[in-house]
Design a protein around this motif. Sequence first.
Motif, PDB file in Angstrom:
ATOM      1  N   GLY A 121      -7.039  -3.269  10.144  1.00 50.35           N
ATOM      2  CA  GLY A 121      -5.960  -4.176   9.807  1.00 50.35           C
ATOM      3  C   GLY A 121      -5.219  -4.668  11.040  1.00 50.35           C
ATOM      4  O   GLY A 121      -4.735  -5.795  11.091  1.00 50.35           O
ATOM      5  N   ASN A 162      -6.082  -8.013  12.529  1.00 52.78           N
ATOM      6  CA  ASN A 162      -5.356  -9.167  11.971  1.00 52.78           C
ATOM      7  C   ASN A 162      -4.074  -9.413  12.765  1.00 52.78           C
ATOM      8  O   ASN A 162      -3.723 -10.558  13.067  1.00 52.78           O
ATOM      9  N   ALA A 212      -4.134 -11.381   5.017  1.00 51.78           N
ATOM     10  CA  ALA A 212      -2.872 -10.841   5.523  1.00 51.78           C
ATOM     11  C   ALA A 212      -1.828 -11.940   5.453  1.00 51.78           C
ATOM     12  O   ALA A 212      -2.159 -13.125   5.553  1.00 51.78           O
ATOM     13  N   THR A 269       3.647  -7.975   8.934  1.00 52.95           N
ATOM     14  CA  THR A 269       2.543  -8.419   8.081  1.00 52.95           C
ATOM     15  C   THR A 269       2.240  -7.385   7.009  1.00 52.95           C
ATOM     16  O   THR A 269       2.564  -6.203   7.148  1.00 52.95           O
ATOM     17  N   ARG A 270       1.608  -7.873   5.980  1.00 53.95           N
ATOM     18  CA  ARG A 270       1.082  -7.025   4.912  1.00 53.95           C
ATOM     19  C   ARG A 270      -0.403  -7.319   4.779  1.00 53.95           C
ATOM     20  O   ARG A 270      -0.813  -8.489   4.744  1.00 53.95           O
ATOM     21  N   TRP A 271      -1.200  -6.267   4.723  1.00 57.11           N
ATOM     22  CA  TRP A 271      -2.641  -6.435   4.538  1.00 57.11           C
ATOM     23  C   TRP A 271      -2.888  -6.623   3.046  1.00 57.11           C
ATOM     24  O   TRP A 271      -2.422  -5.820   2.235  1.00 57.11           O
ATOM     25  N   LYS A 272      -3.632  -7.643   2.683  1.00 59.64           N
ATOM     26  CA  LYS A 272      -3.849  -7.975   1.277  1.00 59.64           C
ATOM     27  C   LYS A 272      -5.276  -7.703   0.806  1.00 59.64           C
ATOM     28  O   LYS A 272      -5.492  -7.478  -0.377  1.00 59.64           O
TER      29      LYS A 272
END
Length: 151
Positions: free
Chosen positions: A67, A70, A139, A94-97
Amino acid sequence: MTEILERQSFESLAIGDTITGAPFHPTRETIRDFCEASLDYNPLHWDDDYMKGSFGKTSFGGIIMHGMTNFGILTKMLTDWLYPMGGVHRRLETRWKAPVKPGDAIVPTGTVTAKKETAKSRWAVIAVEIKNQHGATIAQGEAMAEFPPAR
């Protein structure tokens, strides 16, 4: 190469301006290189046998990219865009999606969502996102950039 906006100063930035970063095509080799550079040898990123079947409640079906790669891709996009204008990347959340696998093609983008001037500096807020070749969001998050004070 990051697509640089025609506008080249904080004053000319507008809400809604977009940035498109360089596409990235992760391979088994780039994932392994990140394992070595980061010292993160989690088997999610290199062990095919470990990744067979399901992992917890999620079935990845093979190794996945870190991650934090990213994060690096977004940072490169922001730095490439900001540096020519004298701006500095100050914050990135950030958020990992979704997972990224070898063979995917991912592209980072950003959109200016706010501008603010304070007594000491000038700031831009940028919504950031990475999508894969299928249009799925990998992300997303928000960045903040600082520009030198007006003279």
